[in-house]
Design a protein around this motif. Structure first.
Motif: not given
Length: 268
Positions: A121, A147, A149, A183, A189
């Motif tokens: 990550n 941000y 997804t 992320i 992302g």
């Protein structure tokens, strides 16, 4: 280990330091030749950095027949290290399509950046962008970083990472008061840059975001690579004025007084 084949079964339990016995080994080595054995391990994602592992000298080998001789040296100490994220930046080309943005509208998307993460990550900890165009600082109310997804921007569900509301002229903009964003490894992302326009923004002026580079994006740790592209030019256009409300007038022989309530948004 190219060309090597596993023999025996993997040991998957009681893996602490000490003696470990492999079972179901069966490997023939031709006379006059040399066989090579490798001991490997898979490191857990939660392994503690700086811990060590090694195999001691002279592991016990058994053969169906024959008497082994010689000695085997110990393996060198292997030290666990924290996994380093591999981050690849990219974007469509252009990052967002050429388009128009309307006076007195919010969250107009002017840039998109894709961030693909591998190995482990990664934590996105900052961003700077460069804006260009004919716009002036008073033409926009802010610059926002979000941000997501997925590739579809939504101010309802996406995460607002930072808002810059001062010194908005064309040039370099470092987003302040940043909210760090994790992320997950194996995912991509998406960062969207948006802007709000006031009623007084100048129709015909333009704004766009230059290509973001790896040096513009900061992570708590990670190796960055990849290429993103500039956003398409966005042109400010007039808003459709809204009607006044509560119109009224007085009646008089020589004059009439007109009154009304201005709309809360754009009007002439």
């Amino acid at each position: 280990l190219l060309g090597a084949s596993q023999i025996g079964t993997s040991i998957t339990s009681s893996l602490g330091t000490g003696s470990h016995t492999f079972s179901s080994l069966a490997q023939s080595i031709s006379s006059g030749s040399t066989g090579y054995f490798w001991i490997t391990c898979d490191v857990a994602s939660g392994a503690t950095p700086s811990n060590t592992i090694n195999v001691e000298a002279d592991p016990i080998l058994t053969f169906a027949s024959g008497t082994p001789s010689g000695s085997i040296s110990a393996g060198g100490t292997q030290t666990f290290q924290e996994a380093i994220p591999a981050i690849t930046i990219s974007s469509p080309d252009p990052s967002v399509a050429i388009g128009n943005i309307i006076q007195y509208t919010s969250n107009n998307v002017i840039y998109r950046l894709d961030l693909a993460v591998a190995n482990t990550n990664a934590t996105l900890s900052g961003l700077q962008i460069t804006t260009t165009g004919t716009y002036s600082a008073s033409d926009i109310s802010n610059l926002k970083a979000w941000y997501s997804t997925d590739i579809s921007f939504s101010s309802e569900t996406d995460v607002l990472l930072s808002t810059k509301a001062t010194s908005l002229s064309a040039g370099v903009h470092i987003f302040p008061t940043w909210t760090n964003q994790v992320i997950n490894s194996g995912t991509t992302g998406y960062v969207f840059i948006t802007t709000d326009l006031p009623c007084a923004s100048t129709s015909g002026n333009t704004v766009n975001v230059s290509a973001v580079t790896t040096s513009d994006v900061t992570f708590l740790s990670g190796n960055k690579a990849g290429t993103a592209y500039a956003g398409g030019t966005q042109t400010i256009i007039y808003a459709t004025p809204n009607n006044v409300t509560s119109p009224a007038s007085t009646v008089d022989d020589s004059k009439s007084l007109l009154t009304w309530t201005n709309p809360s948004d754009c009007y002439d």
